[in-house]
Design a protein around this motif. Structure first.
Motif, mmCIF file in Angstrom:
data_model
loop_
_atom_site.group_PDB
_atom_site.id
_atom_site.type_symbol
_atom_site.label_atom_id
_atom_site.label_comp_id
_atom_site.label_asym_id
_atom_site.label_seq_id
_atom_site.Cartn_x
_atom_site.Cartn_y
_atom_site.Cartn_z
ATOM 1 N N GLU A 102 0.829 -1.210 0.000
ATOM 2 C CA GLU A 102 0.000 0.000 0.000
ATOM 3 C C GLU A 102 0.861 1.257 0.000
ATOM 4 N N LEU A 103 1.950 1.201 0.746
ATOM 5 C CA LEU A 103 2.850 2.368 0.759
ATOM 6 C C LEU A 103 3.416 2.609 -0.632
ATOM 7 N N ALA A 104 3.848 1.497 -1.271
ATOM 8 C CA ALA A 104 4.427 1.631 -2.613
ATOM 9 C C ALA A 104 3.376 2.114 -3.604
ATOM 10 N N ASP A 105 2.106 1.758 -3.336
ATOM 11 C CA ASP A 105 1.024 2.142 -4.242
ATOM 12 C C ASP A 105 0.461 3.522 -3.871
ATOM 13 N N GLY A 106 1.080 4.162 -2.892
ATOM 14 C CA GLY A 106 0.673 5.523 -2.531
ATOM 15 C C GLY A 106 -0.543 5.596 -1.622
ATOM 16 N N ASN A 107 -0.883 4.488 -0.946
ATOM 17 C CA ASN A 107 -2.045 4.520 -0.041
ATOM 18 C C ASN A 107 -1.582 4.447 1.415
ATOM 19 N N ALA A 108 -1.120 5.578 1.914
ATOM 20 C CA ALA A 108 -0.567 5.573 3.278
ATOM 21 C C ALA A 108 -1.631 5.208 4.314
ATOM 22 N N GLY A 109 -2.864 5.673 4.098
ATOM 23 C CA GLY A 109 -3.937 5.383 5.048
ATOM 24 C C GLY A 109 -4.199 3.890 5.138
ATOM 25 N N ALA A 110 -4.224 3.209 3.976
ATOM 26 C CA ALA A 110 -4.461 1.769 3.975
ATOM 27 C C ALA A 110 -3.289 1.042 4.627
ATOM 28 N N ALA A 111 -2.073 1.534 4.375
ATOM 29 C CA ALA A 111 -0.888 0.918 4.997
ATOM 30 C C ALA A 111 -1.019 0.987 6.518
ATOM 31 N N LEU A 112 -1.454 2.136 7.003
ATOM 32 C CA LEU A 112 -1.639 2.294 8.452
ATOM 33 C C LEU A 112 -2.676 1.294 8.966
ATOM 34 N N GLY A 113 -3.735 1.095 8.183
ATOM 35 C CA GLY A 113 -4.784 0.153 8.579
ATOM 36 C C GLY A 113 -4.217 -1.239 8.810
ATOM 37 N N TYR A 114 -3.338 -1.697 7.936
ATOM 38 C CA TYR A 114 -2.761 -3.041 8.107
ATOM 39 C C TYR A 114 -1.832 -3.089 9.310
ATOM 40 N N LEU A 115 -1.090 -2.007 9.502
ATOM 41 C CA LEU A 115 -0.101 -2.032 10.589
ATOM 42 C C LEU A 115 -0.756 -1.978 11.964
ATOM 43 N N ARG A 126 6.173 -1.835 12.843
ATOM 44 C CA ARG A 126 5.606 -0.482 12.943
ATOM 45 C C ARG A 126 6.722 0.538 13.145
ATOM 46 N N SER A 127 7.660 0.195 14.022
ATOM 47 C CA SER A 127 8.741 1.140 14.296
ATOM 48 C C SER A 127 9.574 1.379 13.044
ATOM 49 N N LEU A 128 9.807 0.302 12.285
ATOM 50 C CA LEU A 128 10.623 0.455 11.079
ATOM 51 C C LEU A 128 9.923 1.309 10.029
ATOM 52 N N VAL A 129 8.626 1.083 9.889
ATOM 53 C CA VAL A 129 7.899 1.746 8.818
ATOM 54 C C VAL A 129 7.410 3.147 9.244
ATOM 55 N N ALA A 130 7.395 3.397 10.549
ATOM 56 C CA ALA A 130 6.766 4.630 11.048
ATOM 57 C C ALA A 130 7.307 5.922 10.422
ATOM 58 N N PRO A 131 8.637 6.086 10.298
ATOM 59 C CA PRO A 131 9.106 7.361 9.731
ATOM 60 C C PRO A 131 8.601 7.605 8.312
ATOM 61 N N VAL A 132 8.689 6.553 7.479
ATOM 62 C CA VAL A 132 8.242 6.714 6.086
ATOM 63 C C VAL A 132 6.743 7.006 6.063
ATOM 64 N N LEU A 133 6.013 6.236 6.858
ATOM 65 C CA LEU A 133 4.551 6.375 6.863
ATOM 66 C C LEU A 133 4.140 7.756 7.390
ATOM 67 N N THR A 134 4.823 8.212 8.418
ATOM 68 C CA THR A 134 4.497 9.542 8.967
ATOM 69 C C THR A 134 4.680 10.611 7.900
ATOM 70 N N ARG A 135 5.793 10.500 7.214
ATOM 71 C CA ARG A 135 6.071 11.512 6.185
ATOM 72 C C ARG A 135 5.014 11.477 5.082
ATOM 73 N N ARG A 136 4.634 10.246 4.704
ATOM 74 C CA ARG A 136 3.606 10.125 3.662
ATOM 75 C C ARG A 136 2.282 10.726 4.122
ATOM 76 N N LEU A 137 1.918 10.410 5.369
ATOM 77 C CA LEU A 137 0.638 10.932 5.876
ATOM 78 C C LEU A 137 0.665 12.456 5.950
ATOM 79 N N LEU A 138 1.819 12.994 6.292
ATOM 80 C CA LEU A 138 1.927 14.458 6.302
ATOM 81 C C LEU A 138 1.791 14.998 4.879
#
Lengths: 232, 920
Positions: free
Chosen positions: B192-205, B221-233
């Protein structure tokens, strides 16, 4: 070095071991301390002979802690208080762990007693700071606030806010609130939840309740497997 | 993904039957092959199987189907393990042809064969065997592994839909261990992150919050959190970004958790296949390890540096600010700033900036400035000094210290003339000039900026600001042109264009241009059918209808907004109230007021006093009590438990107007409304409800003052000041107490007034507070701050009662401090105000006379002074000083002719004043 063999009655429930500056190793049950002497009952013949070791000749002392120290053990332990500077590191660590457990028992006077001696005698910064923190906690619970504020000033100098232990944050938050400084109280209460990693555990929970932060966002509308599968 | 082969073959052998006794003559050769295979030496085993085939392959005993099945299978597996994949594929394909009915080993060999073809790069045969496996053995756990590999391949080819579909099926597969589900969730998040769906990625995590799965997902979660945070921002979802930033962790801790995860993999998997649990566990665990490494690598590769503590802290600060957690950003920012050597200079600066911004957003200007000062003192050589100075300037502007703000920007421009941010500094400066009531200077500053090498995207905003300047300068037509120009720039931000439409409509409204108003309103609605300013525009429409006497249409427009929940709702309700009052329709007024009061729980902040005043009006007009029993009880409940939400004095005044009726309706004890309020206050004090106590006492004070008992009123107010928790006081109560403190010169006055200004930035009582605070500042020799505070009143509240007193005081202080130009600007604006009382006009004229003398414009000064004496000779407190001033100035004139001429005119005027009656 002068070692003396005395005939004293046995009564202790505490095993100790160690070595003297001259390199002599010793082990046995604690029989007593006093007159600058440590008296132990060697295991070979515990009923009749006592070994007296002058404290000035001590190099190190090992005090093994049982998993659940009995009341008698705790009382006996106090006899070793004057010899705390000679305790080896692992014994001091065990002592600190035991002292830590006194919090759960609300045994604040005993916690204060041991941590104040430990803090004064521990050569290692880490152990000393942990002992000082527990001592400060005991002071807080005992209501000795003037002394507590002095101790906190001393401990705060040793830590940056980013590295301040959770207990220090807790104490600072409570004291700030007692002083009517709500902003500073909020600072210390909320800081652990903002550092990386976010603090967890009962103390962190207490701090969260002390100064609640905005709630977590609602659950993410994550796609359900079925909806994805049925998507064209 | 590489299929894990070697241990499977070795383990497999343990459950195989021994070779048949019938081939005993060949035994040694056969046993050598089997021994090598069993000992994990596939190269020797393969050589032995080949030799065996070479020597005995054509022997009739070998053709025995049972023995041959084993021979081909083991030979094929040995070839596979030895890396002779083509030979292995040929042999295992042969096994499938020769054993079409054999179920035993079929699934296992199919699985291996798919892997062999995959490694050979033979996509067609790989797909054929995978398909066959999934069709024939959908319930075997290996189906999940095959799907996972297919998802991997799809992911590599950026076919995210297929990858997602396969992983979802993996996740639902039977017998999948918790670790497998968690890893599948992590892999889905990655897809989902690679497909640009940060919200869906968060849902799985966040799908698993407890149990083993949660434990394992935790490190993910800890590993992916920085990338995901930036995407959500980036996706403008700061709330969720803030949530995810709670998963940040230090890399060593994540590493420790990964190790724990790997140890968890060693637990045996409950197997169902013939290979036994250990075989299957090995396959699965090998798969998980491979996936773990792969996922970890993918994430780290995406932005390895993001997991550095410094970057994590910076990202967290950014997230806190974006999600409007300003209190938290000040705490973390300060902690980092105070952490000395523990943090780098860059992080320290970022933290300081975040904390200052946090304080500014909380309108805690003092703290923002203190922090900026502290930074400037401690790190005067920091490369980010300009940013801190700008924040300091913005903070000064925020608290109305315009001169400080402007000076700081001047300092910035002088020290860093080529700084890349210099244009944005000037933009701030121009905006402040406009905000401080100097539209002429602001217009020039914007015009200069427009001529600079600014980005093209800034131009619509500058045009918009120019329009505001022109409007303030009363060049209304030009302003309208500028607004219209902005509405036509399609590249401009939607909000800016909407604001330009709003500016245009306000000009039409002010000019009474009904047709133009309707035309442009239609234009706006056509272009922004879902615009964010729709309700504001409807309010303007209502105002336009009201202006042109279209009562029904105005009621409809305001009614539409009032029934909604937008911020424009309050204005619409107030306007409806005015309309019903104008129409002298007490029934409609009461109905509207009751609906307004009943909706109080859905409104933010303190309820307006207007509906209570409307109810009082209704009571006076109709002689009936306005509040029904149910609502009365609910309001009394609010008075006790939520006093900050209720305007207590208007409410209690309403009750007081029909006290016997309300006392009966509420079942209250006998006694006056004053006794009721004081009794309620005493009870509330005893129970620690100081907010309620304060509200009731202040009402009592109000009632006593209305009966001329000012001292008694003040004793109540002072009791509130000393007994109540002023932090819990509502808006009206706080300002009243603060003003009492100011009146008695209590030291609490300043903090209370500041608290009021801080807590209620939109409160109608703000001009009162600013005026009081300005007086205190002036008395404490803080003239600059005092003037800044009055500037705010002068600029923002032209309709307030305090407007004229503030403007007069401001110009008076400006003259005293040698700033007559500024005083003249203020006085010119003030004298154009239609609502000035005679004494205020006289005072303004006297001040203008003084200012004109100061700036060296004696002609206008004499004219103004003479005009003042002509118009207001009987306002002695103004006329006397004016006479003295003019007399002194005439006497000091160097030209005797001029002196004589003016003296003659002055004497004539005095004589005329003495003999004539006072002017109207």
């Amino acid at each position: 070095m002068a070692l003396s063999v005395l005939a004293l009655p046995a009564g202790a429930d505490l095993n100790v071991s160690g070595h003297t500056r001259g390199g002599m190793e010793f082990t046995g049950r604690l029989a007593g301390t006093g007159d600058r002497m440590l008296h132990i009952l060697p295991p070979e013949n515990p009923e009749i002979s006592l070994l007296g070791i002058p404290t000035e000749s001590l190099e190190s002392l090992t005090v093994p802690f049982p998993d659940s120290p009995s009341a008698r053990f705790q009382d006996e332990l106090e006899r070793l208080l004057p010899l705390l500077p000679f305790w080896d590191r692992s014994s001091r660590e065990s002592l600190l762990a035991w002292a830590d457990s006194l919090q759960a028992l609300d045994d604040w006077p005993r916690l204060y007693l041991w941590t104040s001696h430990l803090a004064d005698s521990a050569p290692e910064d880490g152990l000393r700071h942990r002992a000082l923190l527990l001592k400060a906690r005991a002071l807080y619970e005992l209501g000795l606030f003037i002394q507590l504020d002095k101790e906190l000033e001393r401990i705060n100098r040793a830590f940056s806010p980013l590295e301040a232990p959770l207990l220090l944050c807790w104490l600072n938050a409570h004291r700030a609130r007692d002083h009517g400084d709500d902003q500073q109280a909020r600072f210390w209460a909320r800081l652990p939840a903002l550092r990386i990693p976010v603090a967890s555990g009962p103390l962190a929970e207490q701090l969260r309740e002390f100064a609640p932060s905005p709630a977590a966002p609602p659950a993410s509308p994550s796609p359900q497997p079925s909806s994805i599968r049925s998507a064209p | 993904m590489r299929i894990f082969l070697r241990p499977c073959g070795t383990l497999l052998l343990a459950v195989l039957p021994l070779p048949l006794i019938a081939v005993m003559p060949l035994r040694e050769q056969w046993q050598a092959a089997c021994r090598s295979f069993a000992q994990g030496n596939p190269v020797n085993a393969l050589a032995a199987f080949r030799t065996f085939d070479q020597w005995y392959g054509n022997e009739p005993e070998i053709a025995d189907p049972v023995f041959n099945e084993i021979r081909i299978r083991l030979w094929g597996l040995a070839a596979m393990q030895a890396g002779e994949l083509e030979e292995a594929a040929r042999l295992l394909e042969r096994w499938f042809i020769e054993n079409p009915e054999s179920e035993r080993f079929r699934a296992f060999l199919r699985f291996q064969l798919a892997g062999i073809y995959q490694n050979l790069g033979d996509r067609e045969n790989t797909a054929r065997h995978r398909r066959a496996f999934l069709e024939s053995h959908p319930d075997l756990p290996e189906s999940a592994l095959i799907r996972w590999v297919m998802a991997d391949e799809a992911f590599a080819e950026k076919d995210f839909a297929t990858a997602r579909d396969q992983l979802l099926q993996v996740r639902e597969a039977a017998h999948l261990p918790p670790s497998g589900r968690s890893l599948a969730a992590a892999a889905l998040a990655l897809v989902e992150l690679a497909d640009g769906n940060a919200g869906a990625a968060l849902g799985y995590l966040r799908s698993e919050t407890e149990g083993t799965g949660a434990l394992i997902l935790d490190c993910w979660r800890s590993l992916v959190a920085p990338v995901l945070t930036r995407r959500l921002l980036d996706e403008d979802d700061p709330e969720r970004a803030a949530f995810v930033s709670g998963w940040f962790d230090r890399l060593p801790d994540i590493g420790a958790r990964l190790t724990r995860f790997q140890q968890a993999l060693d637990r045996p998997l409950p197997g169902r296949g013939r290979q036994g649990p250990s075989v299957r566990s090995s396959i699965w665990n090998a798969h998980w390890r491979g996936q773990l490494g792969k996922l970890s690598h993918s994430l780290k590769k995406s932005d390895d540096s993001l997991n550095q503590p410094e970057k994590l802290y910076r990202l967290r600060l950014r997230t806190l600010l974006r999600s409007k957690r300003h209190g938290a950003s000040t705490i973390l920012g300060r902690a980092l700033f105070q952490s000395g050597e523990s943090v780098s200079a860059a992080l320290r600066t970022s933290a300081c900036k975040a904390a200052i911004e946090g304080y500014m957003n909380l309108r805690q200007w003092d703290r923002a400035e203190d922090l900026a000062h502290s930074f400037l003192e401690r790190f005067p050589e920091d490369p980010d000094l300009p940013d801190i100075l700008l924040l300091q300037a913005r903070s000064s502007a925020g608290r109305g210290q315009w001169k400080t703000a402007l000076d700081l920007v001047d300092r910035l421009l002088a020290s860093w003339p080529e700084h890349p941010s210099r244009h944005s500094w000037r933009l701030y400066q121009a905006g402040w000039l406009l905000d401080m009531g100097l539209p002429g200077e602001a217009r020039q500053a914007f015009a200069d900026l427009a001529q600079s090498s600014i980005p093209e995207t800034w131009k619509p905003f500058i045009t918009f600001q120019m329009a505001r300047c022109l409007e303030a300068l009363r060049h209304v037509d030009e302003a309208a042109e500028h607004y219209r120009a902005v509405t036509g720039i399609s590249a401009a931000a939607a909000m800016l264009r909407e604001s330009a439409w709003s500016g245009l409509l306000k000009i039409h409204l002010r000019q009474g241009a009904d047709a133009a108003f309707h035309k442009d309103l239609a234009g706006y609605r056509k272009r922004f059918p879902e615009g964010t300013l729709q309700d504001t525009m409807t309010n303007l429409e209502g105002s336009n209808h009201r202006l042109h006497g279209r009562h029904e249409a105005a009621v409809a427009a305001f009614g539409k907004v009032a029934s909604g929940t937008s911020a424009a709702n309050g204005f619409a309700r107030e306007q409806l109230s005015l309309l019903f009052r104008e129409a002298r329709d007490p029934v409609a007024l009461q109905r509207h007021a009751l609906a307004w009061i009943s909706a109080r729980s859905s409104l933010s902040g303190t309820l307006s006093a207007t509906p209570f005043e409307d109810c009082r009006l209704y009571q006076r007009e109709t002689g009936k009590a306005a509040l029904p029993t149910g609502l009365l009880q609910a309001l009394l409940e609010d008075l006790d438990h939520a006093p900050a939400r209720l305007p207590a004095t208007p409410f209690l005044s309403l009750l007081g107007d029909s006290w016997p009726v309300y006392r009966n309706r509420a079942g209250l004890e006998e006694g006056s409304v004053l006794e009721f309020a004081e009794g309620r206050a005493e009870t509330a004090f005893r129970e620690g409800r100081t907010g309620t106590a304060a509200a009731c006492l202040l009402f009592a004070a109000h009632l006593l003052a209305a009966h001329g008992r000012d001292d008694s009123a003040d004793t109540r107010r002072i009791r509130v000041l000393h007994s109540a928790d002023t932090g819990s006081l509502g808006r009206e109560a706080l300002i009243e107490v603060a003003e009492t403190a100011a009146r008695y010169d209590f030291p609490e006055a300043t903090p209370l007034l500041e608290a009021f200004l801080e807590r209620f930035p939109q409160a109608p009582g703000r001009p009162r507070a600013l005026l009081s605070l300005a007086r205190i500042r002036w008395e404490n020799d803080r003239g600059g701050e005092a003037r800044s505070l009055l500037q705010q009143v002068f600029r923002h509240w032209p309709d307030a009662l305090e407007y004229a007193p503030a403007a007069l005081l401001l110009s008076h202080w400006q003259i005293e401090e040698g700033l007559p130009d500024r005083a003249l600007a203020v006085l010119d604006t003030l004298l154009q105000s239609a609502s000035l009382a005679a004494i205020q006009t006289a005072e303004a004229l006297l001040l203008r006379t003084r200012a004109d003398f100061q700036v060296g414009n004696p002609d206008r000064a004499f004219l103004t002074g003479i005009r003042l004496l002509a118009l207001y000779p009987d306002i002695h407190e103004v006329a006397e000083p004016a006479r003295r001033l003019l007399g002194e100035k005439i006497a000091a004139l160097p030209d005797p002719g001029e002196r004589a001429r003016l003296q003659q005119r002055f004497d004539a005027l005095l004589q005329e004043n003495d003999s004539s009656s006072p002017p109207a």
